[in-house]
Design a protein around this motif. Structure first.
Motif, mmCIF file in Angstrom:
data_model
loop_
_atom_site.group_PDB
_atom_site.id
_atom_site.type_symbol
_atom_site.label_atom_id
_atom_site.label_comp_id
_atom_site.label_asym_id
_atom_site.label_seq_id
_atom_site.Cartn_x
_atom_site.Cartn_y
_atom_site.Cartn_z
ATOM 1 N N GLY A 79 0.839 -1.197 0.000
ATOM 2 C CA GLY A 79 0.000 0.000 0.000
ATOM 3 C C GLY A 79 0.862 1.228 0.000
ATOM 4 O O GLY A 79 2.099 1.150 0.016
ATOM 5 N N SER A 80 0.203 2.385 -0.025
ATOM 6 C CA SER A 80 0.916 3.662 -0.004
ATOM 7 C C SER A 80 0.788 4.264 1.380
ATOM 8 O O SER A 80 -0.256 4.141 2.021
ATOM 9 C CB SER A 80 0.332 4.604 -1.060
ATOM 10 N N VAL A 81 1.866 4.932 1.840
ATOM 11 C CA VAL A 81 1.939 5.267 3.271
ATOM 12 C C VAL A 81 2.298 6.715 3.603
ATOM 13 O O VAL A 81 2.542 7.029 4.760
ATOM 14 C CB VAL A 81 2.966 4.349 3.986
ATOM 15 N N VAL A 82 2.322 7.592 2.606
ATOM 16 C CA VAL A 82 2.774 8.959 2.882
ATOM 17 C C VAL A 82 1.564 9.881 3.076
ATOM 18 O O VAL A 82 0.831 10.164 2.128
ATOM 19 C CB VAL A 82 3.687 9.475 1.753
ATOM 20 N N VAL A 83 1.359 10.310 4.309
ATOM 21 C CA VAL A 83 0.155 11.062 4.648
ATOM 22 C C VAL A 83 -0.020 12.338 3.785
ATOM 23 O O VAL A 83 -1.083 12.531 3.193
ATOM 24 C CB VAL A 83 0.110 11.378 6.157
ATOM 25 N N ARG A 95 -6.984 3.946 -4.577
ATOM 26 C CA ARG A 95 -6.668 2.820 -5.467
ATOM 27 C C ARG A 95 -5.734 1.821 -4.779
ATOM 28 O O ARG A 95 -6.070 0.654 -4.617
ATOM 29 C CB ARG A 95 -6.020 3.324 -6.762
ATOM 30 N N ASN A 96 -4.547 2.294 -4.372
ATOM 31 C CA ASN A 96 -3.531 1.371 -3.841
ATOM 32 C C ASN A 96 -3.930 0.774 -2.500
ATOM 33 O O ASN A 96 -3.518 -0.338 -2.164
ATOM 34 C CB ASN A 96 -2.193 2.086 -3.669
ATOM 35 N N PRO A 141 -10.701 9.666 10.854
ATOM 36 C CA PRO A 141 -9.428 10.035 10.236
ATOM 37 C C PRO A 141 -9.476 11.435 9.652
ATOM 38 O O PRO A 141 -10.535 11.894 9.211
ATOM 39 C CB PRO A 141 -9.246 8.977 9.139
ATOM 40 N N ILE A 142 -8.306 12.089 9.668
ATOM 41 C CA ILE A 142 -8.276 13.476 9.207
ATOM 42 C C ILE A 142 -7.552 13.610 7.865
ATOM 43 O O ILE A 142 -7.269 14.714 7.431
ATOM 44 C CB ILE A 142 -7.604 14.402 10.261
ATOM 45 N N ASN A 143 -7.246 12.494 7.240
ATOM 46 C CA ASN A 143 -6.628 12.574 5.910
ATOM 47 C C ASN A 143 -7.040 11.345 5.083
ATOM 48 O O ASN A 143 -7.503 10.341 5.636
ATOM 49 C CB ASN A 143 -5.099 12.682 6.034
ATOM 50 N N PRO A 144 -6.875 11.439 3.749
ATOM 51 C CA PRO A 144 -7.274 10.325 2.883
ATOM 52 C C PRO A 144 -6.533 9.027 3.217
ATOM 53 O O PRO A 144 -7.102 7.939 3.070
ATOM 54 C CB PRO A 144 -6.918 10.817 1.474
ATOM 55 N N TYR A 145 -5.273 9.133 3.665
ATOM 56 C CA TYR A 145 -4.534 7.921 4.052
ATOM 57 C C TYR A 145 -5.313 7.150 5.113
ATOM 58 O O TYR A 145 -5.588 5.960 4.961
ATOM 59 C CB TYR A 145 -3.139 8.300 4.575
#
Ligand code: UFG
Length: 333
Positions: A79-83, A95-96, A141-145
């Motif tokens: 997955g992707s991990v950068v907030v 997507r990821n 949660p406060i962000n898309p991540y």
């Protein structure tokens, strides 16, 4: 004693994934790694594991791996991990992290996989009202991540209710350190995480460390986090797998942390102690979206799993991160 099935590890060439592969292998599991090597490194995958290069979105591929390797459990790290990136490119995260997980879970259900362990995050809580934060706290949660990960948790709850597959969603706090035997560590360039940034400064890759805010409502004014050693986190995955096998009717959401916070200044003090040469600190403004403190209530994981932290010591975490960083520095020269 050989095990009844093999384990598929997605993202097994990445930081936490590669350490979990080591822990599974050391515990006697047969492991297949699936990784697209976009952020991972093939050298980080232990030779004892089988490796398939590809995407978790490729359902024909995952179906084939599940059938060919007698996969009974999936540990899903990919997955992707950068907030901040999730804020500027939310589609990448949905997507990821969300869509790719849905595809993988469908392959798991169709292929008869009985157990699923998901890399979730403390970012699912957003800015918790109470510290330490329990699993029952509101997830805002406060962000898309954080949202992309929370959606996968929600899918897993529905799917475990409808199909014979139980799961554990492990909510990681701040993961740091490296394999004490020096077999893997955090290796991606462009690090933003505090301990990684600090050990890069200590090895001369950077000239200073920024402190993002000294006016938080904490003891010394800098941000407080619950740092967990990556090898203890990897061991928690093996313990979670044992638990899912033991009690196939139950699923779990578990915080992964030590239940104790350290401030940015305390972490940098630890780095100075380990290297014996103070790194330059520059005070900067707060980073957008940083909560003052984020510390796990870890009573659930301690009560549920056969898991006892082995490296719950900030100096040990920093020393292991430092040893790995020195290895990376040698590789560069
Ligand atoms: N910090 C600095 N200087 C730096 C880097 C970080 O002062 O150069 C501070 C941050 O402001 C924060 C603390 O150090 O107070 C830890 O920051 P990290 O970037 O290391 O980690 P975060 O707590 O921001 O992020 C972690 C996980 C994310 C997860 C998030 C949940 O790495 O994946 O917690 O809030 F989404």
């Amino acid at each position: 004693m050989s095990k009844a099935f093999s384990v598929l590890v997605t993202g097994g060439a990445g930081y936490i994934g590669s350490h979990s592969v080591l822990a599974l292998l050391d515990a006697g599991w047969d492991v297949v790694v699936l990784d697209n090597l976009v952020t991972g490194f093939s050298w980080a995958i232990d030779d004892r594991a089988s490796f398939v290069e590809g995407s978790v979105e490729d359902m024909a591929l995952t179906a084939r791996i599940i059938a060919d390797h007698n996969i009974g459990a999936i540990l899903h790290f990919a997955g992707s991990v950068v907030v901040p990136e999730s804020v500027t490119d939310p589609l990448k995260y949905y997507r990821n992290n969300t869509a790719a997980s849905r595809a993988l879970i469908e392959s798991a259900v169709v292929g008869g996989v009985r157990h699923f362990i998901f890399s979730s995050t403390a970012a699912t809580y957003g800015e918790p009202e109470a510290i330490p934060v329990q699993e029952s706290a509101p997830t805002v949660p406060i962000n898309p991540y954080g949202r992309s990960k929370l959606m996968t948790e929600q899918m897993l709850q529905d799917i475990s209710a409808a199909h014979p597959m139980n799961h554990a969603a492990l909510r990681y706090f701040n993961v740091a350190g490296a394999d004490p035997e020096g077999r893997s560590g955090q290796s991606t360039d462009g690090a933003t995480h505090l301990i990684k940034v600090a050990v890069e400064a200590a090895t001369g890759k950077r000239d200073h460390v920024a402190i993002f805010g000294t006016d938080f409502d904490t003891a010394d004014g800098t941000g407080v986090r619950d740092y967990i050693h990556v090898s203890d986190l990897a061991a928690a995955h093996v313990a979670a797998l044992d638990k899912l096998v033991e009690d196939p009717a139950r699923s779990y959401i578990l915080n992964c942390g030590y239940g104790r916070g350290f401030s940015v200044s305390e972490v940098l003090d630890a780095v100075d102690r380990i290297t014996n040469a103070p790194i330059e600190r520059r005070i900067e403004g707060r980073r957008a979206g940083d909560p003052a403190a984020l510390v796990a209530d870890n009573s659930a994981i301690l009560d549920t799993l056969r898991w006892t932290p082995q490296r719950d010591d900030i100096d040990l975490i920093v020393a292991d991160a430092m040893a790995w960083e020195r290895k990376l520095a040698e590789k560069r020269t």
